[in-house]
Write a protein that holds these residues in place. Structure first.
Motif, PDB file in Angstrom:
ATOM      1  N   ARG A   1      41.643  32.241  38.746  1.00 47.57           N
ATOM      2  CA  ARG A   1      42.641  33.138  39.291  1.00 47.57           C
ATOM      3  C   ARG A   1      41.959  34.032  40.351  1.00 47.57           C
ATOM      4  O   ARG A   1      42.758  34.798  41.061  1.00 47.57           O
ATOM      5  CB  ARG A   1      43.255  33.784  38.490  1.00 47.57           C
ATOM      6  N   GLY A   2      40.646  34.059  40.411  1.00 42.70           N
ATOM      7  CA  GLY A   2      39.844  34.756  41.447  1.00 42.70           C
ATOM      8  C   GLY A   2      38.960  35.820  40.573  1.00 42.70           C
ATOM      9  O   GLY A   2      39.179  35.847  39.594  1.00 42.70           O
ATOM     10  N   GLY A   3      38.369  36.870  41.518  1.00 44.08           N
ATOM     11  CA  GLY A   3      37.217  37.509  40.876  1.00 44.08           C
ATOM     12  C   GLY A   3      37.949  38.683  40.217  1.00 44.08           C
ATOM     13  O   GLY A   3      39.222  39.139  40.495  1.00 44.08           O
ATOM     14  N   LEU A   4      37.264  39.399  39.365  1.00 45.97           N
ATOM     15  CA  LEU A   4      37.673  40.478  38.728  1.00 45.97           C
ATOM     16  C   LEU A   4      36.990  41.910  39.187  1.00 45.97           C
ATOM     17  O   LEU A   4      35.841  41.743  39.196  1.00 45.97           O
ATOM     18  CB  LEU A   4      37.413  40.524  37.418  1.00 45.97           C
ATOM     19  N   HIS A   5      37.847  42.611  39.836  1.00 45.09           N
ATOM     20  CA  HIS A   5      37.123  44.047  40.182  1.00 45.09           C
ATOM     21  C   HIS A   5      37.283  45.071  39.291  1.00 45.09           C
ATOM     22  O   HIS A   5      38.192  45.903  39.243  1.00 45.09           O
ATOM     23  CB  HIS A   5      37.763  44.346  41.740  1.00 45.09           C
ATOM     24  N   ILE A   6      36.090  45.230  38.518  1.00 44.20           N
ATOM     25  CA  ILE A   6      35.803  46.139  37.477  1.00 44.20           C
ATOM     26  C   ILE A   6      34.355  47.151  37.990  1.00 44.20           C
ATOM     27  O   ILE A   6      33.440  46.514  38.211  1.00 44.20           O
ATOM     28  CB  ILE A   6      35.343  45.246  36.291  1.00 44.20           C
TER      29      ILE A   6
END
Length: 143
Positions: A66-71
């Motif tokens: 679903r795309g990158g996780l910006h954490i």
């Protein structure tokens, strides 16, 4: 596929590479950070315990599709020995369109020094109710 690539750096650098790989949705870079031991463990918020490379890789593949996780990890509390590092962080997750529930994620990342360098052996993230703690942004290092 051989995964014995040498990863240089400290547990802090491996952790930075972990969150960077998540942001870029780079499954290969992400999995290269895990120890080669089949007893590695990953627990995503609200999910079952995953053990071993196949289960962990499959879960990350599904999540990153679903795309990158910006954490952004913050409020690091760390305990280090010569061969093990335990990092507990609050994860600030950038939600799309600023949709933000009144919860925060607390994660524990455990690293082990292996012949290939520092590697992740456990990632455990849990959703906690209420707003994230607002303690100072200082790092606590225990030796």
């Amino acid at each position: 596929m051989p995964r014995a690539k040498l990863i240089q750096g400290s547990p802090d650098e491996v952790e930075a590479a972990y969150y960077d790989a998540l942001a870029r949705a780079d499954l290969e870079a992400l999995m290269a950070l895990w120890a080669e031991d089949e007893e590695i463990v990953c627990i995503h918020p609200g999910a079952v315990r995953l053990i071993g490379h196949v289960a962990i890789r499959n879960s990350w593949e599904e999540i990153l599709a679903r795309g990158g996780l910006h954490i952004q990890p913050r409020q690091l509390h760390a305990a280090h020995t010569m061969t093990t590092a335990v990092h507990n962080v609050i994860e600030d997750i950038q939600h799309p369109e600023n949709a933000r529930a009144d919860v925060h994620v607390i994660a524990t990342n455990i690293y082990m020094k292996t012949a290939q360098g520092w590697r992740i052996v456990t990632h455990h993230a849990s959703v906690a109710p209420g707003p994230a703690p607002t303690e100072p942004m200082t790092e606590t290092m225990l030796h």
